[in-house]
Scaffold this motif. Structure first.
Motif, short mmCIF file in Angstrom:
data_model
loop_
_atom_site.label_atom_id
_atom_site.label_comp_id
_atom_site.label_asym_id
_atom_site.label_seq_id
_atom_site.Cartn_x
_atom_site.Cartn_y
_atom_site.Cartn_z
N GLU A 144 -16.16 15.32 7.06
CA GLU A 144 -15.13 15.75 6.12
C GLU A 144 -13.96 14.76 6.10
N PHE A 145 -13.60 14.27 7.27
CA PHE A 145 -12.52 13.28 7.32
C PHE A 145 -12.92 12.02 6.58
N GLN A 146 -14.17 11.62 6.72
CA GLN A 146 -14.66 10.44 6.02
C GLN A 146 -14.51 10.59 4.50
N GLN A 147 -14.90 11.75 3.99
CA GLN A 147 -14.82 12.01 2.55
C GLN A 147 -13.37 11.95 2.07
N ARG A 148 -12.49 12.57 2.83
CA ARG A 148 -11.07 12.56 2.45
C ARG A 148 -10.48 11.16 2.55
N ALA A 149 -10.80 10.48 3.63
CA ALA A 149 -10.22 9.17 3.87
C ALA A 149 -10.58 8.19 2.76
N GLU A 150 -11.79 8.24 2.28
CA GLU A 150 -12.21 7.31 1.23
C GLU A 150 -11.34 7.47 -0.01
N LYS A 151 -11.05 8.70 -0.39
CA LYS A 151 -10.22 8.95 -1.57
C LYS A 151 -8.76 8.58 -1.32
N LEU A 152 -8.25 8.98 -0.14
CA LEU A 152 -6.84 8.73 0.15
C LEU A 152 -6.55 7.25 0.35
N VAL A 153 -7.45 6.55 1.01
CA VAL A 153 -7.26 5.11 1.22
C VAL A 153 -7.20 4.38 -0.11
N ALA A 154 -8.13 4.70 -1.00
CA ALA A 154 -8.13 4.05 -2.32
C ALA A 154 -6.85 4.35 -3.08
N LEU A 155 -6.37 5.58 -2.97
CA LEU A 155 -5.13 5.97 -3.65
C LEU A 155 -3.95 5.18 -3.12
N VAL A 156 -3.84 5.09 -1.82
CA VAL A 156 -2.73 4.36 -1.19
C VAL A 156 -2.76 2.89 -1.60
N GLN A 157 -3.92 2.28 -1.52
CA GLN A 157 -4.04 0.85 -1.83
C GLN A 157 -3.76 0.57 -3.30
N ASN A 158 -3.99 1.55 -4.16
CA ASN A 158 -3.70 1.39 -5.58
C ASN A 158 -2.20 1.22 -5.83
N TYR A 159 -1.39 1.68 -4.87
CA TYR A 159 0.07 1.54 -4.97
C TYR A 159 0.59 0.42 -4.07
N ASP A 160 -0.31 -0.46 -3.66
CA ASP A 160 0.05 -1.64 -2.86
C ASP A 160 0.71 -1.29 -1.53
N ALA A 161 0.34 -0.15 -0.98
CA ALA A 161 0.78 0.22 0.36
C ALA A 161 -0.41 0.08 1.32
N ALA A 162 -0.14 -0.03 2.60
CA ALA A 162 -1.21 -0.15 3.59
C ALA A 162 -1.68 1.24 4.01
N ALA A 163 -2.99 1.44 3.98
CA ALA A 163 -3.59 2.73 4.38
C ALA A 163 -4.07 2.62 5.82
N ILE A 164 -3.53 3.46 6.68
CA ILE A 164 -3.80 3.39 8.11
C ILE A 164 -4.42 4.71 8.59
N ILE A 165 -5.57 4.62 9.21
CA ILE A 165 -6.28 5.79 9.70
C ILE A 165 -5.88 6.11 11.13
N ALA A 166 -5.47 7.34 11.39
CA ALA A 166 -5.21 7.82 12.74
C ALA A 166 -6.34 8.76 13.10
N GLY A 167 -7.35 8.24 13.76
CA GLY A 167 -8.53 9.04 14.07
C GLY A 167 -9.68 8.13 14.40
N ASP A 168 -10.88 8.53 14.03
CA ASP A 168 -12.09 7.80 14.36
C ASP A 168 -12.11 6.41 13.72
N SER A 169 -12.32 5.40 14.54
CA SER A 169 -12.30 4.03 14.02
C SER A 169 -13.43 3.77 13.03
N ARG A 170 -14.53 4.52 13.14
CA ARG A 170 -15.63 4.34 12.20
C ARG A 170 -15.20 4.72 10.79
N VAL A 171 -14.32 5.72 10.70
CA VAL A 171 -13.82 6.14 9.39
C VAL A 171 -12.98 5.03 8.77
#
Length: 217
Positions: free
Chosen positions: A50-77
């Motif tokens: 579930e975190f993987q699914q959310r992260a993919e959408k949120l990371v893309a959203l963040v990067q679309n605004y030229d901000a850095a997307a940083i995951i706090a959790g599983d490094s595989r995600v």
């Protein structure tokens, strides 16, 4: 107007929201409000899939605004979601392992530093930043005095940038800026703002533009 990079900048902490669509909507609203340096996306209690699914959408959203997307959790995600970075809270040994494994491909940030000694131990492992305060540590209106003190001490003597976690009230951003920390972390202050996240991001940036001390490079 001077560049926001010459003063303390905003780091957003994505809130723990059960509804994935609502979480995404609030984050998108916040990013539309103005300058955001980076967004930390915690795993909270989510399972890996579930975190993987959310992260993919949120990371893309963040990067679309030229901000850095940083995951706090599983490094595989972080890798699968093509995030910009990884936030590590396991202490100096965990930070050293992550730096060796992922830097410089990913930003490697460090949290969970409760005192000066531990912070210096973590700093010796060369993370890209260090966070003072917990990602969910904004339950009080003000930034925690200990985190402000650590941020001021760190910023005065160490080149590695620091994030100081603010409180649940937006005024805490200026308290953090006054320590000369490079970044202020805000969660509740933005995502629970009565006027909405976009208006609050705009408000915080306006205050920082007007009143935050300027760095010399």
């Amino acid at each position: 107007m001077e560049s926001a990079e010459t003063r303390c900048r905003l780091v957003l902490i994505v809130p723990d929201i059960a509804d994935a669509a609502e979480q995404e909507r609030l984050l998108g609203d916040a990013l539309r409000g103005g300058d955001v340096a980076s967004v930390i996306i915690p795993q909270y209690a989510l399972g890996l899939d579930e975190f993987q699914q959310r992260a993919e959408k949120l990371v893309a959203l963040v990067q679309n605004y030229d901000a850095a997307a940083i995951i706090a959790g599983d490094s595989r995600v972080a890798g699968r979601a093509r995030a910009d970075g990884l936030h590590i809270e396991g202490g100096a040994d965990a930070v050293a392992e992550a730096v060796e494994k992922f830097s410089p491909k990913l930003i490697v940030g460090a949290g969970h530093s409760g005192d000066r000694h531990e912070a210096l131990e973590i700093g010796e492992k060369s993370p890209d930043y260090i966070l003072f305060g917990r990602l969910d540590g904004d339950s009080r209106a003000e930034a925690h005095p200990k985190n402000l003190e650590l941020g001021e001490w760190w910023a005065s003597m160490v080149e590695i940038p620091c994030i100081v976690m603010g409180g649940s009230e937006p005024a805490s951003a200026m308290d953090v800026a006054g320590t000369w920390a490079e970044f202020v972390g805000l969660g509740r202050a933005v995502f629970s703002a009565p006027g909405g996240p976009a208006a609050m991001v705009a408000q915080v940036n306006a205050v920082l533009d007007e009143k935050a001390p300027r760095f010399e490079y």
